[in-house]
Write a protein that holds these residues in place. Structure first.
Motif, PDB file in Angstrom:
ATOM      1  N   GLN A 136       0.829  -1.207   0.000  1.00 19.61           N
ATOM      2  CA  GLN A 136       0.000   0.000   0.000  1.00 19.61           C
ATOM      3  C   GLN A 136       0.861   1.253   0.000  1.00 19.61           C
ATOM      4  O   GLN A 136       0.566   2.222  -0.711  1.00 19.61           O
ATOM      5  N   THR A 139       2.326   1.634  -3.417  1.00 16.58           N
ATOM      6  CA  THR A 139       1.313   2.149  -4.347  1.00 16.58           C
ATOM      7  C   THR A 139       1.063   3.630  -4.112  1.00 16.58           C
ATOM      8  O   THR A 139       0.970   4.426  -5.061  1.00 16.58           O
ATOM      9  N   GLY A 140       0.954   4.011  -2.825  1.00 17.19           N
ATOM     10  CA  GLY A 140       0.755   5.423  -2.518  1.00 17.19           C
ATOM     11  C   GLY A 140       1.931   6.269  -2.953  1.00 17.19           C
ATOM     12  O   GLY A 140       1.746   7.383  -3.461  1.00 17.19           O
ATOM     13  N   TYR A 141       3.151   5.736  -2.778  1.00 13.43           N
ATOM     14  CA  TYR A 141       4.339   6.475  -3.193  1.00 13.43           C
ATOM     15  C   TYR A 141       4.355   6.667  -4.707  1.00 13.43           C
ATOM     16  O   TYR A 141       4.667   7.751  -5.203  1.00 13.43           O
ATOM     17  N   ARG A 142       3.990   5.615  -5.437  1.00 13.28           N
ATOM     18  CA  ARG A 142       3.934   5.738  -6.891  1.00 13.28           C
ATOM     19  C   ARG A 142       2.876   6.750  -7.315  1.00 13.28           C
ATOM     20  O   ARG A 142       3.089   7.530  -8.252  1.00 13.28           O
ATOM     21  N   THR A 143       1.729   6.726  -6.610  1.00 17.34           N
ATOM     22  CA  THR A 143       0.675   7.697  -6.929  1.00 17.34           C
ATOM     23  C   THR A 143       1.159   9.120  -6.694  1.00 17.34           C
ATOM     24  O   THR A 143       0.895  10.027  -7.496  1.00 17.34           O
ATOM     25  N   GLU A 146       3.527  10.042  -9.486  1.00 16.83           N
ATOM     26  CA  GLU A 146       2.794  10.335 -10.722  1.00 16.83           C
ATOM     27  C   GLU A 146       2.075  11.679 -10.614  1.00 16.83           C
ATOM     28  O   GLU A 146       2.066  12.475 -11.576  1.00 16.83           O
ATOM     29  N   THR A 147       1.470  11.942  -9.455  1.00 11.60           N
ATOM     30  CA  THR A 147       0.788  13.225  -9.260  1.00 11.60           C
ATOM     31  C   THR A 147       1.766  14.386  -9.343  1.00 11.60           C
ATOM     32  O   THR A 147       1.481  15.430  -9.935  1.00 11.60           O
TER      33      THR A 147
END
Length: 222
Positions: A136, A139-143, A146-147
Motif C-alpha cells: 500500500q 502504491t501510494g508512493y507511486r501515486t 505520478e501526481t
C-alpha cells in the motif's frame, strides 16, 4: 521522516529496557508467575520487532544523505534485538532446568510449545500485514510520484502559455504603436496634400487674374 525515526527509537529504548529487566526476573519467578511473564516477554519482543520493521520502512524514505547514519543505528538495534531474543531463550531454558523435579516441567514444556506456535502464527500474520502495508505504501508512493509529475507538467505548460501570452501582448503593443505612427504619418501627408492643393488653387487664381488683367489692358489700349 527523521523525526518519526527518533520517535520509534525512543519507544524502542523504553521497550528494550523493560524486556531486559523482565528477562532478568524470569529465572527467579515462581512457576505460577512464569507463564504470564513469558507471555508478556513474547508480546514485548514481538512489539520490538514491529518497531524495527517500522524503522526499516522509514529509513528507506529518508534523504540519501541521512540514510547511512540511520542505517547504522537501525543495524545496531537489530543486533540488540537478536541478543535480547537469545537471552530470552536462555532464560527460558534456565527456568525449565530449575523447575525440574517440582512437577511443573511438563506444563512448562507444553506452555512453551503453545507459546512458540502462537508466536509463529502471529509472526506470519504480522509478516502478511507488513507486506500488505508495504504494498500500500509503495502504491501510494507511486501515486504521489505520478501526481507530482503531472503537476510539474501542468506548471510547465502554464509557464509556456504565460510566456506565449506575454509575447502576444508585446506584439500587440508594438502593433498598436506602429498603427499610431502610421496614423500620424498619414495625417501629416493628408495635411501636406491639402496644403499643396490650396497653394495650387491660389496660384491658379492669381494666374487667371493676371491673364484677365493682361487681356483687358491689351483691349483697352486698342
Amino acid at each position: 521522516m527523521a523525526t518519526l525515526v527518533d520517535t520509534y527509537e525512543q519507544q524502542y529504548a523504553v521497550l528494550t529496557a523493560e524486556i531486559t529487566g523482565k528477562i532478568g526476573q524470569l529465572p527467579s519467578t515462581t512457576p505460577g508467575d512464569r507463564k504470564s511473564l513469558v507471555s508478556e516477554l513474547d508480546r514485548q519482543l514481538e512489539e520490538a520487532h514491529e518497531l524495527m520493521e517500522q524503522m526499516e520502512l522509514e529509513v528507506r524514505e529518508v534523504d540519501a544523505s541521512q540514510r547511512p547514519r540511520l542505517r547504522t543505528r537501525v543495524d545496531s538495534y537489530q543486533a540488540e534485538l537478536r541478543r535480547l531474543k537469545q537471552d530470552f531463550q536462555n532464560a527460558c531454558s534456565m527456568s525449565y532446568i530449575d523447575g525440574l523435579g517440582d512437577g511443573t516441567e511438563e506444563l512448562f514444556i507444553n506452555d512453551g510449545l503453545s507459546i512458540k506456535e502462537e508466536q509463529r502464527q502471529r509472526l506470519l500474520n504480522n509478516s502478511e500485514r507488513l507486506e500488505r502495508t508495504g504494498n500500500q505504501l509503495l502504491t501510494g508512493y507511486r501515486t504521489v510520484i505520478e501526481t507530482e509529475e503531472v503537476g510539474t507538467q501542468v506548471l510547465q505548460d502554464l509557464a509556456i502559455q504565460r510566456e506565449t501570452i506575454q509575447r502576444a501582448r508585446s506584439r500587440l503593443r508594438e502593433t498598436d504603436a506602429d498603427l499610431g505612427r502610421s496614423s500620424r504619418l498619414m495625417s501629416g501627408m493628408l495635411f501636406r496634400s491639402m496644403q499643396q492643393r490650396f497653394i495650387l488653387i491660389g496660384v491658379s487664381v492669381v494666374i487667371g487674374v493676371v491673364i484677365i488683367w493682361c487681356i483687358y489692358w491689351a483691349f483697352s489700349k486698342t
